[in-house]
Design a protein around this motif. Structure first.
Motif, PDB file in Angstrom:
ATOM      1  N   UNK A   1      10.758  -2.270   2.142  1.00 60.64           N
ATOM      2  CA  UNK A   1      11.211  -3.143   1.050  1.00 60.64           C
ATOM      3  C   UNK A   1      10.121  -4.123   0.614  1.00 60.64           C
ATOM      4  N   UNK A   2       8.916  -3.937   1.132  1.00 60.64           N
ATOM      5  CA  UNK A   2       7.800  -4.818   0.774  1.00 60.64           C
ATOM      6  C   UNK A   2       7.351  -4.495  -0.661  1.00 60.64           C
ATOM      7  N   UNK A   3       7.405  -5.475  -1.577  1.00 61.51           N
ATOM      8  CA  UNK A   3       7.099  -5.172  -2.985  1.00 61.51           C
ATOM      9  C   UNK A   3       5.686  -4.642  -3.204  1.00 61.51           C
ATOM     10  N   UNK A   4       4.727  -5.151  -2.449  1.00 63.37           N
ATOM     11  CA  UNK A   4       3.342  -4.704  -2.645  1.00 63.37           C
ATOM     12  C   UNK A   4       3.134  -3.274  -2.155  1.00 63.37           C
ATOM     13  N   UNK A   5       3.904  -2.883  -1.147  1.00 62.04           N
ATOM     14  CA  UNK A   5       3.834  -1.509  -0.631  1.00 62.04           C
ATOM     15  C   UNK A   5       4.514  -0.557  -1.621  1.00 62.04           C
ATOM     16  N   UNK A   6       5.561  -1.056  -2.306  1.00 62.22           N
ATOM     17  CA  UNK A   6       6.218  -0.308  -3.395  1.00 62.22           C
ATOM     18  C   UNK A   6       6.560   1.118  -2.961  1.00 62.22           C
ATOM     19  N   UNK A   7       7.320   1.209  -1.873  1.00 58.62           N
ATOM     20  CA  UNK A   7       7.635   2.493  -1.229  1.00 58.62           C
ATOM     21  C   UNK A   7       8.674   3.291  -2.010  1.00 58.62           C
ATOM     22  N   UNK A   8       8.371   4.573  -2.206  1.00 62.65           N
ATOM     23  CA  UNK A   8       9.298   5.493  -2.874  1.00 62.65           C
ATOM     24  C   UNK A   8       9.363   6.749  -2.019  1.00 62.65           C
ATOM     25  N   UNK A   9      10.565   7.212  -1.674  1.00 65.47           N
ATOM     26  CA  UNK A   9      10.675   8.423  -0.859  1.00 65.47           C
ATOM     27  C   UNK A   9      11.721   9.361  -1.427  1.00 65.47           C
ATOM     28  N   UNK A  10      11.405  10.659  -1.386  1.00 62.74           N
ATOM     29  CA  UNK A  10      12.374  11.701  -1.719  1.00 62.74           C
ATOM     30  C   UNK A  10      12.345  12.704  -0.569  1.00 62.74           C
ATOM     31  N   UNK A  11      13.079  13.807  -0.709  1.00 60.97           N
ATOM     32  CA  UNK A  11      13.065  14.831   0.336  1.00 60.97           C
ATOM     33  C   UNK A  11      11.688  15.466   0.498  1.00 60.97           C
ATOM     34  N   UNK A  12      10.876  15.429  -0.560  1.00 60.26           N
ATOM     35  CA  UNK A  12       9.596  16.138  -0.502  1.00 60.26           C
ATOM     36  C   UNK A  12       8.372  15.229  -0.572  1.00 60.26           C
ATOM     37  N   UNK A  13       8.571  13.978  -0.936  1.00 60.97           N
ATOM     38  CA  UNK A  13       7.414  13.105  -1.159  1.00 60.97           C
ATOM     39  C   UNK A  13       7.679  11.689  -0.657  1.00 60.97           C
ATOM     40  N   UNK A  14       6.656  11.036  -0.176  1.00 54.13           N
ATOM     41  CA  UNK A  14       6.730   9.585  -0.004  1.00 54.13           C
ATOM     42  C   UNK A  14       5.482   8.949  -0.614  1.00 54.13           C
ATOM     43  N   UNK A  15       5.707   7.862  -1.322  1.00 55.15           N
ATOM     44  CA  UNK A  15       4.638   7.198  -2.062  1.00 55.15           C
ATOM     45  C   UNK A  15       4.584   5.741  -1.614  1.00 55.15           C
ATOM     46  N   UNK A  16       3.393   5.243  -1.366  1.00 55.41           N
ATOM     47  CA  UNK A  16       3.265   3.860  -0.899  1.00 55.41           C
ATOM     48  C   UNK A  16       1.850   3.360  -1.153  1.00 55.41           C
ATOM     49  N   UNK A  17       1.713   2.042  -1.179  1.00 57.35           N
ATOM     50  CA  UNK A  17       0.400   1.406  -1.232  1.00 57.35           C
ATOM     51  C   UNK A  17       0.099   0.859   0.153  1.00 57.35           C
ATOM     52  N   UNK A  18      -1.061   1.212   0.671  1.00 58.48           N
ATOM     53  CA  UNK A  18      -1.466   0.697   1.987  1.00 58.48           C
ATOM     54  C   UNK A  18      -2.068  -0.693   1.799  1.00 58.48           C
ATOM     55  N   UNK A  19      -1.236  -1.712   1.986  1.00 58.25           N
ATOM     56  CA  UNK A  19      -1.713  -3.089   1.849  1.00 58.25           C
ATOM     57  C   UNK A  19      -2.463  -3.490   3.115  1.00 58.25           C
TER      58      UNK A  19
END
Ligand SMILES: [Cu+2]
Length: 155
Positions: free
Chosen positions: A111-129
């Motif tokens: 839930x960290x806004x800067x990490x901006x995590x998005x996950x689905x069954x096939x993908x996860x997207x994040x910023x490595x702060x």
């Protein structure tokens, strides 16, 4: 005939403004821009393998079981998990915590806004702060503890 030059001047100013604005936009980093896409797959229940890395900031030996993944701090990543739901990708933290998880586990940085995590069954997207980087530990499968490898966070 007087309206023509007025329109021309207005159009000219509009173009200058639009050009100026687009220049400003280019200087603002897009928080959703993905620097690198990492494709991962499984070897039965014993290993993950990285099969492709595109973009900049991520590196790993491809098609090597449970190999280390190196990630540049400050970049945004998409991990395409072709192993899918049976092998949810987790990014662990020091002390066996979970930072980010593709499954129902709620990682401490999800839930960290800067990490901006998005996950689905096939993908996860994040910023490595840099904050997350100080706590990062190996990646691991949410169902098979043997599927794990180091993550090196680098400047
Ligand atoms: Cu697994």
């Amino acid at each position: 005939m007087k309206t023509y030059p007025k329109l021309f001047v207005t159009a000219l100013f509009t173009m200058i403004l639009a050009f100026g604005c687009s220049e400003d936009k280019e200087e603002m980093p897009d928080p959703n821009f993905i620097n690198a896409t990492i494709t991962v797959n499984n070897v039965a229940t014993s290993a993950y393998v990285f099969t492709a890395i595109e973009g900049a900031g991520a590196s790993a030996s491809l098609n090597m079981e449970n190999t280390a993944l190196t990630l540049k701090i400050g970049s945004r990543y998409a991990i395409n998990n072709e192993a899918g739901r049976p092998h949810p990708f987790l990014i662990m933290g020091i002390g066996n915590t979970t930072l980010l998880a593709q499954n129902d586990v709620v990682g401490t940085f999800e839930s960290n806004p800067a990490v901006n995590f998005v996950a689905t069954d096939s993908t996860m997207i994040f910023t490595l702060t840099s904050e997350m980087a100080t706590q990062i530990a190996p990646y691991m499968c949410g169902r098979h503890a043997a599927m794990t490898g180091n993550i090196n966070a680098v400047d």
